[in-house]
Design a protein around this motif. Structure first.
Motif, PDB file in Angstrom:
ATOM      1  N   GLN A   9     -15.725  -2.912  18.412  1.00  0.00           N
ATOM      2  CA  GLN A   9     -15.481  -4.249  18.940  1.00  0.00           C
ATOM      3  C   GLN A   9     -14.161  -4.239  19.710  1.00  0.00           C
ATOM      4  O   GLN A   9     -13.271  -3.423  19.434  1.00  0.00           O
ATOM      5  CB  GLN A   9     -15.400  -5.268  17.796  1.00  0.00           C
ATOM      6  N   ASP A  10     -14.036  -5.138  20.683  1.00  0.00           N
ATOM      7  CA  ASP A  10     -12.817  -5.194  21.499  1.00  0.00           C
ATOM      8  C   ASP A  10     -11.555  -5.259  20.644  1.00  0.00           C
ATOM      9  O   ASP A  10     -10.545  -4.637  20.971  1.00  0.00           O
ATOM     10  CB  ASP A  10     -12.857  -6.397  22.439  1.00  0.00           C
ATOM     11  N   LEU A  13      -9.553  -1.991  19.529  1.00  0.00           N
ATOM     12  CA  LEU A  13      -8.760  -1.159  20.436  1.00  0.00           C
ATOM     13  C   LEU A  13      -7.255  -1.205  20.185  1.00  0.00           C
ATOM     14  O   LEU A  13      -6.609  -0.150  20.230  1.00  0.00           O
ATOM     15  CB  LEU A  13      -9.091  -1.505  21.884  1.00  0.00           C
ATOM     16  N   ASP A  43      -6.773   2.490  28.202  1.00  0.00           N
ATOM     17  CA  ASP A  43      -7.763   1.467  28.565  1.00  0.00           C
ATOM     18  C   ASP A  43      -8.868   2.061  29.433  1.00  0.00           C
ATOM     19  O   ASP A  43     -10.057   1.761  29.225  1.00  0.00           O
ATOM     20  CB  ASP A  43      -7.085   0.293  29.270  1.00  0.00           C
ATOM     21  N   TRP A  46     -11.211   4.328  27.206  1.00  0.00           N
ATOM     22  CA  TRP A  46     -12.129   3.596  26.345  1.00  0.00           C
ATOM     23  C   TRP A  46     -13.203   2.861  27.142  1.00  0.00           C
ATOM     24  O   TRP A  46     -14.345   2.758  26.688  1.00  0.00           O
ATOM     25  CB  TRP A  46     -11.361   2.668  25.404  1.00  0.00           C
ATOM     26  N   ARG A  50     -17.023   3.803  26.344  1.00  0.00           N
ATOM     27  CA  ARG A  50     -17.902   2.712  25.904  1.00  0.00           C
ATOM     28  C   ARG A  50     -19.082   2.505  26.842  1.00  0.00           C
ATOM     29  O   ARG A  50     -20.115   1.988  26.428  1.00  0.00           O
ATOM     30  CB  ARG A  50     -17.100   1.427  25.756  1.00  0.00           C
TER      31      ARG A  50
END
Length: 156
Positions: A9-10, A13, A43, A46, A50
């Motif tokens: 989930q965001d 991070l 960033d 990921w 993702r």
């Protein structure tokens, strides 16, 4: 302790960033990339990971708390596992339980893993999950600023 994997989930991070920038964790992991040192690269990394449907990526939870992450990536015949457990959660069997659950999500074999030769715990985790040492090599470890011995493990 309840250890489980769930979809990333965001909100996970920021925890991953904190873990990956921990100098002691870097020393243990030794093989680091630009995204361990720079938030912009983190960033970008990921976002790329993702969006790749071939990557199996999970957040590791220990009693409901984000303890780290685990993933399987790479093309068939070169599939590799990776996992990072935050230092606050070391020594409690979380990595082993997470890896055991992760490899159950991937039917492709062989699976590969690498660990620094001087990191007995990081070698023992995949061994407990059925991996065997299949080779050794040397690589540059940015976190240590030196060449190190690397152990290669395989699950057939």
């Amino acid at each position: 302790m309840d250890i489980s994997l769930r979809e990333l989930q965001d909100g996970d991070l920021p925890v991953f960033w904190q873990q990956l920038t921990d100098p002691e964790l870097r020393q243990m992991a030794v093989v680091t990339r630009k995204y361990h040192y720079d938030r912009g690269h983190f960033d970008q990394h990921w976002a790329k990971v993702r969006s790749n449907p071939s990557v199996i990526l999970r957040t590791v939870l220990a009693d409901g708390v984000v303890a780290g992450h685990a993933a399987v990536f790479g093309p068939p015949q070169e599939r590799e596992v990776t996992y990072v457990i935050g230092r606050a959660h070391w020594g409690r069997g979380i990595a082993t339980a997470a890896l055991a659950e992760l490899i159950g999500l991937e039917s492709v074999r062989p699976l590969h893993a690498d660990a620094a030769a001087d990191n007995a715990g990081s070698i023992r985790v995949p061994e407990k999950c059925g991996f065997v040492v299949t080779g050794k090599s040397r690589c540059y470890a940015q976190a240590r600023d030196e060449e190190i011995d690397l152990v290669h493990l395989t699950l057939g």
